[in-house]
Design a protein around this motif. Structure first.
Motif, PDB file in Angstrom:
ATOM      1  N   UNK A 142     -15.439   1.011   5.192  1.00  0.00           N
ATOM      2  CA  UNK A 142     -14.648   0.107   6.032  1.00  0.00           C
ATOM      3  C   UNK A 142     -13.157   0.383   5.990  1.00  0.00           C
ATOM      4  N   UNK A 143     -12.697   1.298   5.138  1.00  0.00           N
ATOM      5  CA  UNK A 143     -11.263   1.521   4.962  1.00  0.00           C
ATOM      6  C   UNK A 143     -10.837   2.816   5.657  1.00  0.00           C
ATOM      7  N   UNK A 144      -9.770   2.688   6.446  1.00  0.00           N
ATOM      8  CA  UNK A 144      -9.239   3.817   7.210  1.00  0.00           C
ATOM      9  C   UNK A 144      -7.724   3.872   7.078  1.00  0.00           C
ATOM     10  N   UNK A 145      -7.159   5.066   7.252  1.00  0.00           N
ATOM     11  CA  UNK A 145      -5.722   5.157   7.448  1.00  0.00           C
ATOM     12  C   UNK A 145      -5.420   4.413   8.746  1.00  0.00           C
ATOM     13  N   UNK A 146      -4.293   3.741   8.806  1.00  0.00           N
ATOM     14  CA  UNK A 146      -3.934   2.958   9.986  1.00  0.00           C
ATOM     15  C   UNK A 146      -4.062   3.765  11.279  1.00  0.00           C
ATOM     16  N   UNK A 147      -3.644   5.003  11.252  1.00  0.00           N
ATOM     17  CA  UNK A 147      -3.695   5.830  12.458  1.00  0.00           C
ATOM     18  C   UNK A 147      -5.110   6.269  12.829  1.00  0.00           C
ATOM     19  N   UNK A 148      -6.078   6.096  11.913  1.00  0.00           N
ATOM     20  CA  UNK A 148      -7.455   6.513  12.158  1.00  0.00           C
ATOM     21  C   UNK A 148      -8.434   5.361  12.379  1.00  0.00           C
ATOM     22  N   UNK A 149      -7.925   4.132  12.459  1.00  0.00           N
ATOM     23  CA  UNK A 149      -8.815   2.988  12.667  1.00  0.00           C
ATOM     24  C   UNK A 149      -9.491   3.145  14.030  1.00  0.00           C
ATOM     25  N   UNK A 150     -10.834   3.076  14.057  1.00  0.00           N
ATOM     26  CA  UNK A 150     -11.547   3.206  15.335  1.00  0.00           C
ATOM     27  C   UNK A 150     -11.089   2.149  16.347  1.00  0.00           C
ATOM     28  N   UNK A 161       0.835  -1.206   0.000  1.00  0.00           N
ATOM     29  CA  UNK A 161       0.000   0.000   0.000  1.00  0.00           C
ATOM     30  C   UNK A 161       0.870   1.257   0.000  1.00  0.00           C
ATOM     31  N   UNK A 162       0.525   2.200  -0.872  1.00  0.00           N
ATOM     32  CA  UNK A 162       1.267   3.460  -0.935  1.00  0.00           C
ATOM     33  C   UNK A 162       0.530   4.585  -0.216  1.00  0.00           C
ATOM     34  N   UNK A 163      -0.537   4.238   0.494  1.00  0.00           N
ATOM     35  CA  UNK A 163      -1.270   5.190   1.320  1.00  0.00           C
ATOM     36  C   UNK A 163      -1.851   6.361   0.520  1.00  0.00           C
ATOM     37  N   UNK A 164      -2.305   6.062  -0.689  1.00  0.00           N
ATOM     38  CA  UNK A 164      -2.850   7.140  -1.531  1.00  0.00           C
ATOM     39  C   UNK A 164      -4.269   7.520  -1.124  1.00  0.00           C
ATOM     40  N   UNK A 165      -4.999   6.585  -0.496  1.00  0.00           N
ATOM     41  CA  UNK A 165      -6.357   6.864  -0.053  1.00  0.00           C
ATOM     42  C   UNK A 165      -7.419   6.794  -1.135  1.00  0.00           C
ATOM     43  N   UNK A 166      -7.061   6.399  -2.339  1.00  0.00           N
ATOM     44  CA  UNK A 166      -8.035   6.339  -3.434  1.00  0.00           C
ATOM     45  C   UNK A 166      -9.176   5.371  -3.138  1.00  0.00           C
ATOM     46  N   UNK A 167      -8.898   4.342  -2.366  1.00  0.00           N
ATOM     47  CA  UNK A 167      -9.907   3.328  -2.066  1.00  0.00           C
ATOM     48  C   UNK A 167     -10.966   3.805  -1.066  1.00  0.00           C
ATOM     49  N   UNK A 168     -10.628   4.765  -0.246  1.00  0.00           N
ATOM     50  CA  UNK A 168     -11.526   5.202   0.828  1.00  0.00           C
ATOM     51  C   UNK A 168     -12.884   5.681   0.306  1.00  0.00           C
ATOM     52  N   UNK A 169     -12.945   6.642  -0.618  1.00  0.00           N
ATOM     53  CA  UNK A 169     -14.265   7.096  -1.075  1.00  0.00           C
ATOM     54  C   UNK A 169     -15.015   6.063  -1.911  1.00  0.00           C
ATOM     55  N   UNK A 170     -14.313   5.056  -2.425  1.00  0.00           N
ATOM     56  CA  UNK A 170     -14.956   4.020  -3.243  1.00  0.00           C
ATOM     57  C   UNK A 170     -15.541   2.882  -2.418  1.00  0.00           C
ATOM     58  N   UNK A 171     -15.167   2.789  -1.158  1.00  0.00           N
ATOM     59  CA  UNK A 171     -15.642   1.698  -0.300  1.00  0.00           C
ATOM     60  C   UNK A 171     -17.123   1.900   0.029  1.00  0.00           C
TER      61      UNK A 171
END
Length: 83
Positions: A54-62, A40-50
């Motif tokens: 269910x997808x979070x940056x590692x530091x933001x996982x509930x 993972x390159x941490x681009x975040x492209x997957x977040x709005x498509x989920x």
């Protein structure tokens, strides 16, 4: 940092998030998809498509889903790349 797939993904078969990943770092089993933290390159492209959010940056996982950080890392070793 890496992106992490969490509990709301369990049972989701949509996989819209896979199509936008520029490095194809998703793996899957019959339960859900997982993100390889080494790819993972941490681009975040997957977040709005989920579709299940269910997808979070590692530091933001509930807090209640923290175990999914290690689960993603361990499952990608045993699961094939997602298609």
């Amino acid at each position: 940092m890496t992106m992490v797939v969490t509990q709301p993904c369990i049972g989701c078969k949509d996989k819209a998030c896979l199509a936008v990943c520029p490095v194809e770092c998703f793996h899957e089993d019959t339960t859900m998809v997982y993100i390889d933290p080494d790819e993972c390159i941490d681009c975040g492209a997957c977040v709005p498509e989920c579709p299940t959010e269910a997808i979070f940056h590692e530091e933001d996982v509930p807090e209640q889903w923290q175990r999914f950080i290690e689960l993603n890392a361990s499952k990608v070793i045993e699961c094939p790349p997602a298609v």
